[in-house]
Design an enzyme around this catalytic site. Structure first.
Site, mmCIF file in Angstrom:
data_model
loop_
_atom_site.group_PDB
_atom_site.id
_atom_site.type_symbol
_atom_site.label_atom_id
_atom_site.label_comp_id
_atom_site.label_asym_id
_atom_site.label_seq_id
_atom_site.Cartn_x
_atom_site.Cartn_y
_atom_site.Cartn_z
ATOM 1 N N ASP A 41 -16.172 19.162 22.298
ATOM 2 C CA ASP A 41 -15.254 19.514 23.375
ATOM 3 C C ASP A 41 -16.018 20.365 24.381
ATOM 4 O O ASP A 41 -16.871 21.171 24.002
ATOM 5 C CB ASP A 41 -14.048 20.305 22.833
ATOM 6 C CG ASP A 41 -12.854 20.222 23.768
ATOM 7 O OD1 ASP A 41 -11.859 19.567 23.403
ATOM 8 O OD2 ASP A 41 -12.931 20.798 24.884
ATOM 9 N N LEU A 265 17.475 9.180 18.145
ATOM 10 C CA LEU A 265 18.862 9.002 18.581
ATOM 11 C C LEU A 265 19.609 10.340 18.533
ATOM 12 O O LEU A 265 20.829 10.377 18.510
ATOM 13 C CB LEU A 265 19.535 7.968 17.677
ATOM 14 C CG LEU A 265 20.642 7.112 18.305
ATOM 15 C CD1 LEU A 265 20.149 6.329 19.506
ATOM 16 C CD2 LEU A 265 21.235 6.154 17.270
ATOM 17 N N CYS A 275 3.735 13.992 26.266
ATOM 18 C CA CYS A 275 3.588 12.538 26.112
ATOM 19 C C CYS A 275 4.707 11.744 26.776
ATOM 20 O O CYS A 275 4.486 11.074 27.780
ATOM 21 C CB CYS A 275 3.493 12.188 24.633
ATOM 22 S SG CYS A 275 2.146 13.049 23.808
ATOM 23 N N LYS A 338 9.792 21.085 21.254
ATOM 24 C CA LYS A 338 10.497 20.657 20.048
ATOM 25 C C LYS A 338 10.100 21.603 18.927
ATOM 26 O O LYS A 338 9.129 22.355 19.064
ATOM 27 C CB LYS A 338 10.156 19.208 19.697
ATOM 28 C CG LYS A 338 8.717 18.974 19.247
ATOM 29 C CD LYS A 338 8.577 17.537 18.812
ATOM 30 C CE LYS A 338 7.356 17.293 18.001
ATOM 31 N NZ LYS A 338 7.209 15.919 17.588
ATOM 32 N N ARG A 345 4.458 22.127 27.175
ATOM 33 C CA ARG A 345 4.285 21.190 28.296
ATOM 34 C C ARG A 345 5.612 20.470 28.563
ATOM 35 O O ARG A 345 6.193 19.895 27.657
ATOM 36 C CB ARG A 345 3.171 20.181 27.992
ATOM 37 C CG ARG A 345 1.779 20.793 28.090
ATOM 38 C CD ARG A 345 0.727 19.802 27.679
ATOM 39 N NE ARG A 345 0.829 19.441 26.268
ATOM 40 C CZ ARG A 345 0.135 18.456 25.696
ATOM 41 N NH1 ARG A 345 -0.686 17.730 26.415
ATOM 42 N NH2 ARG A 345 0.281 18.199 24.407
HETATM 43 C C1 UGA Z 1 5.621 11.260 20.919
HETATM 44 C C2 UGA Z 1 5.804 10.007 20.041
HETATM 45 O O1 UGA Z 1 6.936 10.199 19.193
HETATM 46 C C3 UGA Z 1 4.572 9.745 19.184
HETATM 47 O O2 UGA Z 1 4.731 8.553 18.451
HETATM 48 C C4 UGA Z 1 3.367 9.636 20.119
HETATM 49 O O3 UGA Z 1 2.168 9.447 19.378
HETATM 50 C C5 UGA Z 1 3.242 10.891 20.930
HETATM 51 O O4 UGA Z 1 4.440 11.096 21.702
HETATM 52 C C6 UGA Z 1 2.070 10.751 21.858
HETATM 53 O O5 UGA Z 1 2.142 9.913 22.768
HETATM 54 O O6 UGA Z 1 1.027 11.366 21.619
HETATM 55 P P1 UGA Z 1 5.808 13.883 20.467
HETATM 56 O O7 UGA Z 1 5.662 14.055 21.945
HETATM 57 O O8 UGA Z 1 5.007 14.732 19.545
HETATM 58 O O9 UGA Z 1 5.485 12.353 20.044
HETATM 59 O O10 UGA Z 1 7.332 14.176 20.125
HETATM 60 P P2 UGA Z 1 8.658 13.400 19.687
HETATM 61 O O11 UGA Z 1 8.958 13.773 18.294
HETATM 62 O O12 UGA Z 1 8.637 11.962 20.048
HETATM 63 O O13 UGA Z 1 9.699 14.163 20.628
HETATM 64 C C7 UGA Z 1 9.578 14.086 22.043
HETATM 65 C C8 UGA Z 1 10.711 14.823 22.712
HETATM 66 O O14 UGA Z 1 11.923 14.097 22.530
HETATM 67 C C9 UGA Z 1 10.984 16.231 22.217
HETATM 68 O O15 UGA Z 1 11.257 17.058 23.317
HETATM 69 C C10 UGA Z 1 12.204 16.084 21.327
HETATM 70 O O16 UGA Z 1 12.975 17.249 21.272
HETATM 71 C C11 UGA Z 1 12.943 14.952 22.026
HETATM 72 N N1 UGA Z 1 13.786 14.145 21.131
HETATM 73 C C12 UGA Z 1 13.246 13.449 20.114
HETATM 74 C C13 UGA Z 1 15.159 14.072 21.356
HETATM 75 O O17 UGA Z 1 15.686 14.702 22.298
HETATM 76 N N2 UGA Z 1 15.935 13.297 20.541
HETATM 77 C C14 UGA Z 1 15.399 12.595 19.510
HETATM 78 O O18 UGA Z 1 16.166 11.902 18.802
HETATM 79 C C15 UGA Z 1 14.018 12.663 19.280
#
Ligand code: UGA
Length: 449
Positions: A41, A265, A275, A338, A345
């Site tokens: 890095d 959901l 992401c 989360k 971010r």
């Molecule tokens: C997301 C994808 O889930 C991964 O598969 C992917 O690899 C990653 O992006 C990436 O591109 O690197 P991540 O950003 O860590 O992962 O988080 P998630 O668990 O998907 O949650 C994303 C956001 O959606 C959070 O703010 C969470 O609070 C929200 N969320 C998630 C909801 O509001 N409702 C849900 O049912 C699930």
């Protein structure tokens, strides 16, 4: 074209370029699997911390893996591209591709500079594998560029191997992936990736071999689908609010249909992080460049629904505050995007907290791990050392990130320190009954009251 990673065709030495969430987990897991791994890095502070076994970010379960790799001697870190090029036969590129300032497009500057710096030093056959999330078509361009700039020429091959790990679950997702996608242009590159992922494949992970463009598409399409699912249930929450229906019961009932499924959901404040938001925007920008913007126009609505949830949260708080936030004391539980993450971010929680402050409220926030990052980004907010401290004297309490600690909070204990027993549950994380029984006015997104 010959691509022997080593003389006997066995991959042993692997570099991982970019040691953020993705790169650090990948490097530590590769070392655990038995490979010799060098993480590279450009950020010397990050490399210094990782070399001492200290994670520069919060990710449950990763620090022990990092330390075990360092202890075994199979994992080390450097800031030197020359060392990386000399060390590895296989190079994974895991640098960030954030949203470009003032645009929906992805900022690929880190990716280009990494490939340029590494590529010009590659003087023997090797495989360079991109894991970063990129606009479709990027890998093909990078493959051409690599063969031009590297002294080994066409013997330096490029593959694309997107990553699907979630923050907060990164170690689990890396060790037990749902699927492995290998975008390759030769049987040799496929063989190398099969060797790297041999353990997961043996444990049953499907291994899908695709071309470069399809591999890139799998990643952005997966994130677009997840974002769409989250915004779908949040759109239903808007309708529920207009009809006194309960979106949490709706979500449960829908999720039991195996064709729909309960994942992604969960209704509430919507998606944030490094992401989903930037990936759907970069996807729309790429579709426009390709002349197929209509195909993804629904993602604009997905984005708009998502952002409306934040505005609705502020409205609910304002209602509970009696019509104006000016001069009100607001206690905020959670600022990470989360739970189980210190990532802020594009955090919906932090966005809401900052908006409340702009509207004249005195806002005090608490988060189990994200306070240091939040304070750097929003010095204007007040920061507390505990949930109780954050809500002390609050006119309205907001639950914005569903940490277990907040789910377990005692309504009586919190009720003993607030000025008024008003709570808005931005993540539908609480059982309303005990809160209402304890005299709280409980509001949530998409639920009747
Ligand atoms: C997301 C994808 O889930 C991964 O598969 C992917 O690899 C990653 O992006 C990436 O591109 O690197 P991540 O950003 O860590 O992962 O988080 P998630 O668990 O998907 O949650 C994303 C956001 O959606 C959070 O703010 C969470 O609070 C929200 N969320 C998630 C909801 O509001 N409702 C849900 O049912 C699930």
């Amino acid at each position: 074209m010959g691509l022997p990673p080593t003389v006997d065709g066995t991959v042993r030495r692997i570099t991982v370029l970019g040691t953020g969430y993705l790169g650090t987990v990948h490097a530590a897991w590769l070392a655990e699997t038995g490979f010799d791994v060098l993480g590279m890095d450009a950020d010397s502070a990050k490399v210094g911390a990782l070399s001492r076994g200290v994670l520069p970010f919060y990710e449950p379960g990763l620090e022990p893996l990092l330390r075990s790799g360092l202890k075994s001697g199979r994992l080390s870190f450097t800031t030197s591209y020359a060392e990386a090029a000399a060390f590895g036969d296989l190079h994974f590129i895991c640098v960030g591709t954030p949203q470009r300032a003032g645009s929906y497009r992805a900022d690929l500057s880190q990716l280009h500079s990494c490939l340029r710096a590494l590529g010009t030093l590659l003087d023997r056959p090797c495989l360079v594998v991109g894991k970063s999330t990129v606009p479709v078509g990027t890998a093909e361009l990078l493959a051409e560029r690599l063969s031009v700039i590297s002294p080994a020429g066409a013997a330096c091959e490029l593959a694309w191997n997107p990553e699907f790990l979630r923050e907060g679950h990164a170690v689990h997702d890396t060790m037990r992936p749902d699927r492995i996608v290998a975008g390759v242009t030769s049987a040799r590159a496929e063989a190398v990736l099969r060797q790297v992922y041999a353990k997961q494949i043996a444990a049953g992970a499907p291994f899908l071999v695709t071309d470069l463009a399809t591999a890139e598409m799998v990643k952005v399409a997966a994130n677009a689908f997840l974002a769409t699912k989250i915004s779908f249930i949040n759109a239903m929450a808007e309708v529920c609010e207009a009809t006194n229906a309960d979106v949490t019961m709706l979500s449960e009932a829908l999720g039991l249909d195996p064709r729909i499924g309960a994942a992604a959901l969960q209704p509430g404040l919507g998606f944030g992080g490094g992401c989903l938001p930037k990936d759907i925007r970069a996807f729309m920008a790429r579709a426009e460049e390709l002349g197929v913007e209509q195909a993804l126009s629904f993602l604009r609505e997905v984005d708009a629904i998502n952002m409306r949830r934040r505005a609705r949260m502020v409205d609910l708080a304002r209602e509970l505050a009696g019509g104006s936030l000016r001069g009100q004391t607001i206690g905020v539980l959670g600022v990470a995007f989360k739970p189980d993450s210190d990532d802020i971010r594009d955090s919906p929680a932090l966005d809401v907290a900052a908006t409340m402050h702009r509207l004249g409220a005195a806002v005090t926030v608490y988060d189990p791990v994200a306070l240091v990052n939040a304070r750097k980004a929003h010095a204007e907010l007040n920061y507390a050392g505990s949930a109780l401290e954050a809500v002390t004297s609050a006119d309205v309490t907001l639950l914005l990130t569903e940490w277990q600690e907040f789910r377990d909070a005692d309504p009586e204990e919190l009720g003993g320190v607030v000025a008024k027993r008003n709570i808005v549950d931005g993540r539908n994380a609480l059982d309303p009954d005990p809160w209402r029984d304890a005299g709280w006015t409980y509001r949530a997104l998409g639920r009747p009251y």
